[in-house]
Motif scaffolding. Structure first.
Motif, short mmCIF file in Angstrom:
data_model
loop_
_atom_site.label_atom_id
_atom_site.label_comp_id
_atom_site.label_asym_id
_atom_site.label_seq_id
_atom_site.Cartn_x
_atom_site.Cartn_y
_atom_site.Cartn_z
N LYS A 1 0.85 -1.20 0.00
CA LYS A 1 0.00 0.00 0.00
C LYS A 1 0.88 1.24 0.00
N ALA A 2 0.35 2.34 -0.54
CA ALA A 2 1.12 3.58 -0.60
C ALA A 2 0.19 4.79 -0.60
N LEU A 3 0.81 5.94 -0.46
CA LEU A 3 0.12 7.22 -0.59
C LEU A 3 0.92 8.09 -1.55
N PHE A 4 0.21 8.80 -2.39
CA PHE A 4 0.83 9.81 -3.24
C PHE A 4 0.11 11.11 -2.93
N VAL A 5 0.84 12.10 -2.46
CA VAL A 5 0.26 13.37 -2.03
C VAL A 5 0.89 14.48 -2.86
N ARG A 6 0.05 15.25 -3.53
CA ARG A 6 0.53 16.39 -4.33
C ARG A 6 0.26 17.66 -3.55
N LEU A 7 1.31 18.53 -3.50
CA LEU A 7 1.24 19.78 -2.75
C LEU A 7 1.61 20.94 -3.66
N GLU A 8 0.76 21.94 -3.70
CA GLU A 8 1.03 23.14 -4.49
C GLU A 8 1.26 24.30 -3.53
N ALA A 9 2.49 24.81 -3.51
CA ALA A 9 2.87 25.88 -2.58
C ALA A 9 2.24 27.21 -2.99
N LYS A 10 1.90 28.00 -1.98
CA LYS A 10 1.50 29.38 -2.24
C LYS A 10 2.71 30.14 -2.74
N ALA A 11 2.46 31.17 -3.53
CA ALA A 11 3.55 32.01 -4.03
C ALA A 11 4.34 32.56 -2.84
#
Length: 99
Positions: free
Chosen positions: A4-14
């Protein structure tokens, strides 16, 4: 063996890119305390896009991680650091090579 795994996408604020990078680097020490987190990677895709990929032997390990310190810290810091809520995907590992 990881299944099992997790893939987490994060978009930083400017302007928060360095803080997101620092958060990910600091998260390593927290996940080292999690025996069921077999592999954990803080990654950067581009100037503002980051991610986390982690793997576990089973669903119990994955759920323990989701209830752990890194997840709690991420959700607490998300409004300040991220342009949008983290995208968390549960995935199955089909094949892996680990040390």
């Amino acid at each position: 063996m990881v299944k099992k795994a997790l893939f987490v996408r994060l978009e930083a604020k400017a302007g928060k890119e360095a803080e997101v990078e620092s958060f990910l680097r600091g998260g390593l020490s927290l996940v080292q305390e999690e025996p069921a987190t077999t592999a954990w990677f803080g990654i950067r895709f581009g100037p503002t896009t980051f991610g986390i990929f982690d793997a576990f032997p089973d669903e119990v390990g994955r759920q323990a991680h989701l209830s752990g310190k890194v997840a709690a810290a991420l959700m607490a810091r998300a409004p300040d650091l991220l342009a949008e809520a983290p995208v968390i995907e549960k995935v199955d590992v089909l094949a892996a090579k680990l040390p």
